[in-house]
Design an enzyme around this catalytic site. Structure first.
Site, PDB file in Angstrom:
ATOM      1  CD  GLU A   1     -39.233  43.545   3.631  1.00  0.00           C
ATOM      2  OE1 GLU A   1     -40.363  43.088   3.324  1.00  0.00           O
ATOM      3  OE2 GLU A   1     -38.188  43.153   3.127  1.00  0.00           O
TER       4      GLU A   1
ATOM      5  CE1 TYR B   1     -37.359  48.615   9.518  1.00  0.00           C
ATOM      6  CE2 TYR B   1     -38.299  47.853   7.442  1.00  0.00           C
ATOM      7  CZ  TYR B   1     -37.220  48.345   8.164  1.00  0.00           C
ATOM      8  OH  TYR B   1     -36.010  48.550   7.550  1.00  0.00           O
TER       9      TYR B   1
ATOM     10  NE  ARG C   1     -42.301  45.236   0.337  1.00  0.00           N
ATOM     11  CZ  ARG C   1     -40.988  45.382   0.201  1.00  0.00           C
ATOM     12  NH1 ARG C   1     -40.423  46.511   0.536  1.00  0.00           N
ATOM     13  NH2 ARG C   1     -40.255  44.416  -0.303  1.00  0.00           N
TER      14      ARG C   1
ATOM     15  CG  HIS D   1     -34.550  44.271   7.670  1.00  0.00           C
ATOM     16  ND1 HIS D   1     -34.298  44.065   6.339  1.00  0.00           N
ATOM     17  CD2 HIS D   1     -35.235  45.436   7.739  1.00  0.00           C
ATOM     18  CE1 HIS D   1     -34.801  45.060   5.637  1.00  0.00           C
ATOM     19  NE2 HIS D   1     -35.389  45.899   6.458  1.00  0.00           N
TER      20      HIS D   1
ATOM     21  CD  GLN E   1     -19.464  44.915  -4.010  1.00  0.00           C
ATOM     22  OE1 GLN E   1     -19.654  43.986  -4.772  1.00  0.00           O
ATOM     23  NE2 GLN E   1     -18.351  45.590  -4.004  1.00  0.00           N
TER      24      GLN E   1
HETATM   25  P1  NAP Z   1      -8.821  41.093   0.130  1.00  0.00           P
HETATM   26  O1  NAP Z   1     -10.236  41.208   0.537  1.00  0.00           O
HETATM   27  O2  NAP Z   1      -7.892  42.187   0.435  1.00  0.00           O
HETATM   28  O3  NAP Z   1      -8.280  39.735   0.790  1.00  0.00           O
HETATM   29  C1  NAP Z   1      -6.978  39.277   0.601  1.00  0.00           C
HETATM   30  C2  NAP Z   1      -6.700  38.127   1.565  1.00  0.00           C
HETATM   31  O4  NAP Z   1      -5.382  37.693   1.376  1.00  0.00           O
HETATM   32  C3  NAP Z   1      -6.872  38.492   3.007  1.00  0.00           C
HETATM   33  O5  NAP Z   1      -7.550  37.413   3.641  1.00  0.00           O
HETATM   34  C4  NAP Z   1      -5.437  38.609   3.520  1.00  0.00           C
HETATM   35  O6  NAP Z   1      -5.555  38.199   4.854  1.00  0.00           O
HETATM   36  C5  NAP Z   1      -4.671  37.680   2.605  1.00  0.00           C
HETATM   37  N1  NAP Z   1      -3.322  38.126   2.263  1.00  0.00           N
HETATM   38  C6  NAP Z   1      -2.939  39.363   1.856  1.00  0.00           C
HETATM   39  N2  NAP Z   1      -1.604  39.382   1.620  1.00  0.00           N
HETATM   40  C7  NAP Z   1      -1.150  38.145   1.847  1.00  0.00           C
HETATM   41  C8  NAP Z   1       0.117  37.534   1.767  1.00  0.00           C
HETATM   42  N3  NAP Z   1       1.203  38.218   1.410  1.00  0.00           N
HETATM   43  N4  NAP Z   1       0.240  36.234   2.100  1.00  0.00           N
HETATM   44  C9  NAP Z   1      -0.837  35.525   2.463  1.00  0.00           C
HETATM   45  N5  NAP Z   1      -2.077  36.043   2.568  1.00  0.00           N
HETATM   46  C10 NAP Z   1      -2.237  37.341   2.259  1.00  0.00           C
HETATM   47  O7  NAP Z   1      -8.681  40.835  -1.401  1.00  0.00           O
HETATM   48  P2  NAP Z   1      -9.522  39.905  -2.378  1.00  0.00           P
HETATM   49  O8  NAP Z   1     -10.165  38.768  -1.671  1.00  0.00           O
HETATM   50  O9  NAP Z   1      -8.570  39.611  -3.459  1.00  0.00           O
HETATM   51  O10 NAP Z   1     -10.644  40.867  -2.884  1.00  0.00           O
HETATM   52  C11 NAP Z   1     -10.300  42.052  -3.602  1.00  0.00           C
HETATM   53  C12 NAP Z   1     -11.414  43.084  -3.518  1.00  0.00           C
HETATM   54  O11 NAP Z   1     -12.544  42.645  -4.202  1.00  0.00           O
HETATM   55  C13 NAP Z   1     -11.836  43.392  -2.110  1.00  0.00           C
HETATM   56  O12 NAP Z   1     -12.083  44.761  -2.003  1.00  0.00           O
HETATM   57  C14 NAP Z   1     -13.096  42.631  -1.956  1.00  0.00           C
HETATM   58  O13 NAP Z   1     -13.977  43.217  -1.027  1.00  0.00           O
HETATM   59  C15 NAP Z   1     -13.661  42.685  -3.370  1.00  0.00           C
HETATM   60  N6  NAP Z   1     -14.509  41.516  -3.579  1.00  0.00           N
HETATM   61  C16 NAP Z   1     -15.803  41.604  -3.214  1.00  0.00           C
HETATM   62  C17 NAP Z   1     -16.623  40.513  -3.406  1.00  0.00           C
HETATM   63  C18 NAP Z   1     -18.074  40.589  -3.064  1.00  0.00           C
HETATM   64  O14 NAP Z   1     -18.779  39.619  -3.210  1.00  0.00           O
HETATM   65  N7  NAP Z   1     -18.575  41.710  -2.598  1.00  0.00           N
HETATM   66  C19 NAP Z   1     -16.129  39.342  -3.919  1.00  0.00           C
HETATM   67  C20 NAP Z   1     -14.791  39.293  -4.285  1.00  0.00           C
HETATM   68  C21 NAP Z   1     -13.981  40.390  -4.099  1.00  0.00           C
HETATM   69  P3  NAP Z   1      -4.360  37.985   5.849  1.00  0.00           P
HETATM   70  O15 NAP Z   1      -3.413  39.117   5.572  1.00  0.00           O
HETATM   71  O16 NAP Z   1      -4.979  38.009   7.196  1.00  0.00           O
HETATM   72  O17 NAP Z   1      -3.803  36.645   5.536  1.00  0.00           O
HETATM   73 FE1  SF4 Z   2     -27.466  47.802  -5.596  1.00  0.00          FE
HETATM   74 FE2  SF4 Z   2     -26.597  48.559  -7.987  1.00  0.00          FE
HETATM   75 FE3  SF4 Z   2     -25.669  46.307  -6.880  1.00  0.00          FE
HETATM   76 FE4  SF4 Z   2     -28.184  46.491  -7.817  1.00  0.00          FE
HETATM   77  S1  SF4 Z   2     -26.287  46.610  -9.002  1.00  0.00           S
HETATM   78  S2  SF4 Z   2     -27.575  45.616  -5.878  1.00  0.00           S
HETATM   79  S3  SF4 Z   2     -28.697  48.571  -7.275  1.00  0.00           S
HETATM   80  S4  SF4 Z   2     -25.384  48.372  -6.113  1.00  0.00           S
END
Ligand code: NAP
Ligand code: SF4
Length: 672
Positions: A170, A172, A220, A258, A345
């Site tokens: 990784e 290290y 590893r 990494h 996450q």
């Molecule tokens: P979000 O991350 O809060 O993004 C919303 C987007 O909409 C932002 O780009 C915002 O940017 C825009 N926005 C907000 N209000 C607006 C408005 N009134 N008019 C136009 N644009 C507006 O929400 P999300 O994409 O719906 O995701 C929801 C949650 O799920 C988040 O916590 C996210 O991290 C999580 N999620 C995670 C993953 C993952 O793969 N880890 C995947 C999907 C979702 P601007 O205000 O700059 O335009």
């Molecule tokens: Fe990490 Fe749990 Fe997501 Fe697996 S499911 S990647 S252990 S948070």
């Protein structure tokens, strides 16, 4: 040897290593939980490992412990350099042995990856992921550090460990010596691969001398560096053979430094994508070889061993997701396993923020002494409204505790936003979470009613407690023309209720905006070979690092990803730190045009009218997909009652995320 009458006869067969017989060939790989850095957390750490040992893990590997202060990953990282420091470790080894398991301690010297000012490496070359330039180690210092590895192993033995794992992958310190990318020395420790491997070989010899033969010594080794200037497979095999000769008991595999810009463990990596690299090394060795990376089901693990690609299989995050992974497999209850969905996450993303790791699908991980599902002395009638992941978690844990739970869902199936997410290419594993919850509903006796829209105040007449987990609905921003036929909400698009044209503007560049771009552009039902083509990976590492030119398969679609905030670096920042970059690389490769600082003017038959950098433009698109966040769905009537609890997106749509939703569901169910 095969385990007779077992559903996974190769995986569950015992194996003897250095006088220790493991009950199966499942290695719980090293994970930094954040608990190993403070002695007062070792009780919690012991409970964490104890559950995994009780759940049947054959061999547990601890998170990395530094052999000295300069080798620390962070300023106060766990270090084993004197006798008194063995005391907390004894709690861990005793807990694992009492539960019938075996455990080795990983010795990790971070080298130039250390996030502290005293870092050192083979040469004074800063890594792209750390602000600290390392000091080049002198010959005397190299010999001292070899001694520190041996001392850590001796102390690990005193602490009761069955052996050690030497972290040589990784990117290290040991990996830094092995590779010409960082090792620019011209003394006996640098130059040809024979010289570059001397540090690793001397570490192994010193540990063997210090700890004796009846001690597992796992190394590893990075099989694919996936960085420019990394080693070829010929060089890697030469190192592996030298390590075998020097006295290792078994060889574990590592994939990618990494600092590599190729995903190696995220959801978008096909399962067991790198098994062929392990198989090549195994063919050249006589000691057992361990396969790793993106292996998360007993079926895949069994197949890897049965086909002869490896002798053991290492899984790390799957043991955060389900401590009983092995025991469920052994009882032929594979469908009950809470599968790791490789989202990172709650584990790696938290670790990188300096927080204690946990698991999105199992919030008990690393909180075993805090989140305890005791039987309730006062069973109650509980209604849970909404079968998204928050409601599913609350309902199943409350029922497991003895409550009488009814779960109401307005849609025809469970899953809510998670059911949408699993349609996104590369998130297919999310289906396993819903399979797990569906089984838990049956096993815990939750009464599920789908196609049922219910009112909180009415439920209060029949139930003692109501949990509102009714989730969210997509926000439709107030832009002139938002009702135009071109406009589609992300949920309609992903659920297949509406279809996008060949030119698409995506409004909102959060996690869902990125997911929608992926949905519009990618086909991750790719074979492993095609996926490796796309990312430029040669698992045979004919060239250094196992890299080659990525193949280009441009999508026929043209996509713009837009946000109002001016900071373009934050575009697509929704997915976490350890996975977001890979999604952004993939989208750029597909030619997605990302525009920040956008003002939306109107939508009409010509497309989406915007102002960006002071200039009015019209994006001539067939479709406009809205990914502008969510609004909470909850039924205001009755929410004021002390018998009503609101969780997940229904509580705080602005912070919707699956990790918080499941955690809130579990935490509430433990309190009820
Ligand atoms: P979000 O991350 O809060 O993004 C919303 C987007 O909409 C932002 O780009 C915002 O940017 C825009 N926005 C907000 N209000 C607006 C408005 N009134 N008019 C136009 N644009 C507006 O929400 P999300 O994409 O719906 O995701 C929801 C949650 O799920 C988040 O916590 C996210 O991290 C999580 N999620 C995670 C993953 C993952 O793969 N880890 C995947 C999907 C979702 P601007 O205000 O700059 O335009
Ligand atoms: Fe990490 Fe749990 Fe997501 Fe697996 S499911 S990647 S252990 S948070």
């Amino acid at each position: 040897m095969r385990a007779p009458m077992s559903p996974y006869p190769h995986l569950l067969a015992p194996v003897t290593l250095a006088h220790v017989t493991l009950r199966n060939r499942v290695v719980m790989g090293s994970m930094h939980t954040g608990l190993e850095d403070r002695f007062w957390h070792y009780g919690k750490l012991a409970a964490f490992y104890r559950e995994r040992a009780l759940g049947g893990a054959g061999l547990i590997v601890t998170g990395g412990i530094a052999p000295d202060r300069r080798g620390r990953l962070s300023p106060l990282a766990g270090t084993l350099s004197h006798l008194a420091a063995t005391l907390p470790h004894r709690r861990v080894t005793r807990a694992v042995h009492d539960a019938g398991g075996a455990i080795v301690m990983q010795i990790l010297h971070a080298g130039r990856y250390g996030y502290q000012p005293f870092v050192e490496s083979a040469s004074a070359l800063r890594s792209p992921i750390s602000p600290f330039t390392p000091r080049a180690m002198s010959d005397a210092r190299i010999r001292t550090v070899i001694g520190h590895f041996a001392r850590a192993a001796r102390l690990a033995r005193i602490a009761g460990y069955d052996g050690v794992e030497v972290m040589g992958s990784e990117g290290y310190l040991i990996n830094q010596f092995l590779s010409a990318r960082v090792n620019r020395r011209s003394d006996r420790w640098g130059g040809s691969i024979d010289a570059r491997m001397q540090f690793a070989v001397e570490v192994v010899k010193a540990i063997r001398r210090e700890a004796g033969d009846a001690f597992i010594l796992m190394f590893r080794l990075s099989l694919l560096d996936l960085v420019e200037g990394g080693n070829t497979m010929t060089e890697t095999i030469a190192v592996a053979q030298a390590l075998e000769h020097a006295g290792i008991t078994l060889l574990n595999s590592g994939i990618g430094w990494h600092e590599a810009r190729i995903p190696t463990i995220g959801t978008i990596v096909p399962r067991a994508a790198f098994r062929e690299a392990t198989a090549q090394v195994k063919r050249a060795l006589t000691v057992p070889v361990v396969a790793s990376n993106r292996i998360n089901t007993p079926e895949i693990a069994e197949d890897i061993i049965a086909s002869g690609d490896a002798d053991l299989v290492s899984m790390a995050r799957p043991f955060l997701a389900d401590p009983q992974f092995v025991s469920k497999a052994a009882q032929d209850r594979g469908a009950d396993i809470n599968t790791c969905i490789a989202c990172n996450q709650a584990c790696l993303d938290r670790t990188f923020r300096g927080q204690r790791a946990s698991c999105l699908v199992n919030p008990r991980a690393c909180r075993e002494t805090e989140l305890i599902y005791t039987r309730t002395p006062t069973p109650r009638r509980i209604a849970v409204v909404g079968a998204g992941v928050a409601g599913l978690a609350a309902a199943t844990v409350a029922a497991e505790r003895g409550h009488q739970v009814s779960l109401f869902e307005a849609a025809s199936q469970i899953g809510g936003q998670f059911r949408l997410a699993m349609q996104v290419p590369g998130k297919e594993d999310f289906r396993d979470t819903l399979r797990y919850f569906a089984n838990r509903i049956g096993a815990t006796g939750v009464t599920l009613a789908v196609n049922q829209r219910v009112a909180t105040d009415a439920l209060l007449r029949d139930f003692d407690t109501v949990v509102v987990a009714s989730g969210v609905t997509p926000r439709m921003p107030s832009i002139a023309g938002i009702d135009h036929l071109k406009v589609i909400s992300y949920s309609d698009l992903i659920a297949g209720r509406k279809h996008a044209g060949r030119t698409v503007a995506v409004i909102g560049a959060g996690g869902i905006g990125v997911d929608v771009c992926t949905f519009l552009l990618m086909d991750y039902a790719l074979s492993t070979a095609a996926w490796c083509d796309e990312w430029g990976i040669d698992v045979e590492a004919r060239e250094g690092g196992g890299l080659r030119a990525p193949a280009s398969h441009p999508s026929p679609r043209r996509v713009w990803l837009l946000q109002r905030s001016p900071d373009g670096r934050r575009m697509g920042a929704g997915p976490g730190k350890t996975t977001g970059w890979a999604h952004r690389i993939a989208l750029k490769r597909q030619g997605v045009e990302m525009l920040a600082g956008v003002t939306y003017t109107k939508i009409d038959e010509h497309g989406l009218h915007i102002v960006v950098a002071g200039e009015a433009r019209c994006l001539d698109v067939e479709s406009i997909v809205i990914c502008a966040g969510q609004e909470a769905v909850n039924d205001a009537a009755g929410l004021a009652s002390a018998r009503v609890h609101v969780i997940g997106g229904a509580h705080r749509a602005g912070e919707l995320d699956a990790e918080a939703a499941i955690r809130e569901g579990v935490e509430l169910a433990v309190r009820l």
